[in-house]
Design a protein around this motif. Structure first.
Motif, PDB file in Angstrom:
ATOM      1  N   PRO A 254       0.693  -1.804  -0.232  1.00  0.00           N
ATOM      2  CA  PRO A 254       0.024   0.054   0.204  1.00  0.00           C
ATOM      3  C   PRO A 254       0.723   1.619   0.123  1.00  0.00           C
ATOM      4  O   PRO A 254       2.084   1.329   0.238  1.00  0.00           O
ATOM      5  CB  PRO A 254      -0.611  -0.080   1.311  1.00  0.00           C
TER       6      PRO A 254
ATOM      7  N   GLU B 296       0.952   3.764   1.563  1.00  0.00           N
ATOM      8  CA  GLU B 296       1.166   4.734   2.298  1.00  0.00           C
ATOM      9  C   GLU B 296       1.867   3.964   3.034  1.00  0.00           C
ATOM     10  O   GLU B 296       2.229   4.358   4.465  1.00  0.00           O
ATOM     11  CB  GLU B 296       0.111   4.552   3.421  1.00  0.00           C
ATOM     12  N   GLN B 297       2.200   2.699   2.756  1.00  0.00           N
ATOM     13  CA  GLN B 297       3.718   1.876   3.543  1.00  0.00           C
ATOM     14  C   GLN B 297       5.184   2.035   3.646  1.00  0.00           C
ATOM     15  O   GLN B 297       5.202   2.185   4.207  1.00  0.00           O
ATOM     16  CB  GLN B 297       2.550   0.605   3.891  1.00  0.00           C
TER      17      GLN B 297
END
Length: 391
Positions: free
Chosen positions: A333, A335-336
């Motif tokens: 993802p 955001e990771q």
């Protein structure tokens, strides 16, 4: 009177004007106002001394002939105080005989004089000289103060850095002791569990024991790997990660990496593809760099679904070889992505184990080789790339 407090003054040097005739004060104020510095007006020596107790001044313009305490007496008192003895005094004198008295008063700190009626340009020019000297002195004081503050902060930083280095060394020493004390027992446990598995008869009666022995063997190996990872991270943090750089064929590194992970990929029915025509030797540690391949390929196998494809690619780019591990798994993802190389960070998914050191160690090893590692991922698939210099 003072200048308006809301008038902007970028570099203020306050001037004290002392004269017992209001018309003279107004005249001096009009002459000095264009200089843009605050003016304080006093109509007697006593009033001047009260101002000097509370404010700092760059220059004092002092009338010689005043009722009561005259200018010479006032100057003597000013120069007798530690707080004010450094302030230059310029006398304003109306009569020629007073000039001789002014020169006699030089012992009281008089630095100059101006004859009345005052020549505006002359007074402004003389006042500006002393104001500029005052401002330069204040700037030197500020610079000296800043130097002292910088020295203090540097010393604090040096002490903090020394304390941090000492703490890092202590931690590294503690980890080394723990690792040394635990490795032999862990090896014994692992070998014992392996021996139990090898010696157990086949059959359902021994199935629970075989599962227990297999779990013991797996956990012991995981703990040994964790100890090794913690030691590597500690060495990286302290700058003690030592590399033995040798000319190593890129093709040999790729073959070794594929050989190690092939059984894992085969177990998950995944395809391993090598995409490389690099014939160069790279300058690397032949023990440390394979850790990077092992980590990246191991992650790709772990997070790629059964039946998926993993590509190990190599390209010559300038004076470096770029290796890439590409999978067609679910991706990471967005955001990771900024966190994947952080120590002790793990994505919050149920199928992750360990303590989140693998990618941090891989990054440390690559950077110790003067290389760079990065990750790219979209809706599906992930690519880890890193570079190593060629010989």
């Amino acid at each position: 009177m003072d200048r308006s407090p809301d008038q902007p003054i970028t570099a203020a040097a306050r001037v004290l004007v002392v004269d017992d005739h209001p018309s003279n004060l107004l005249a001096v104020e009009a002459i000095l106002e264009p200089l843009g510095h605050p003016l304080t007006m006093a109509s007697s020596g006593d009033e001047a001394l009260r101002h000097l107790l509370h404010d700092d001044f760059a220059l004092i313009l002092l009338d010689v002939q005043m009722v009561g305490m005259d200018g010479l007496e006032t100057a003597a008192l000013i120069k007798g105080l530690d707080r004010t003895r450094h302030i230059p005094i310029m006398f304003l004198t109306a009569a020629h005989p007073e000039v001789e008295r002014v020169f006699e008063a030089s012992q009281h700190g008089a630095v100059d004089y101006v004859r009345k009626p005052i020549e505006p340009e002359l007074l402004r020019a003389k006042a500006k000289v002393f104001i500029d000297l005052y401002l330069q002195g204040e700037q030197i004081k500020r610079q000296a103060t800043q130097l002292v503050e910088n020295a203090r902060m540097y010393e604090q930083e040096r002490q903090a850095r020394a304390a941090a280095e000492a703490a890092t060394r202590a931690r590294e020493d503690a980890l080394a002791v723990v690792a040394h004390d635990l490795r032999n027992p862990l090896a014994t446990i692992s070998m014992g569990a392996a021996a139990m598995l090898a010696s157990m008869p086949a059959g359902d009666d021994y199935a629970p024991l075989r599962r227990t022995a297999a779990t013991i063997h797996r956990v012991a190996d995981q703990m040994a790997g964790l100890l090794s990872d913690l030691l590597d991270v500690s060495r990286m943090e302290s700058g003690h990660l030592v590399l033995a750089r040798l000319a190593t064929p890129a093709a040999a590194l790729i073959d070794q990496a594929i050989e190690i992970v092939s059984p894992l990929a085969a177990k998950r029915e995944q395809r391993l593809i090598v995409d490389s025509a690099v014939a160069d030797d790279v300058l690397c540690d032949p023990i440390r760099l394979p850790q990077v391949f092992s980590n990246l390929l191991g992650n790709a196998i772990k997070f790629t679904p059964p039946g998926g494809t993993i590509v190990l690619r190599a390209r010559r780019i300038g004076e470096r070889v770029e290796f890439a591990v590409i999978d067609d798994g679910p991706g990471i993802p967005p955001e990771q992505l900024p966190h994947v190389f952080e120590r002790y960070w793990k994505a919050r998914t149920a199928d992750r184990d360990g303590v989140g050191l693998g990618l941090a160690i891989a990054q440390g090893i690559v950077e110790a080789h003067d290389g760079r590692i990065e990750v790219e991922s979209s809706g599906s698939g992930t690519t880890f790339k890193f570079t190593v210099p060629v010989v």
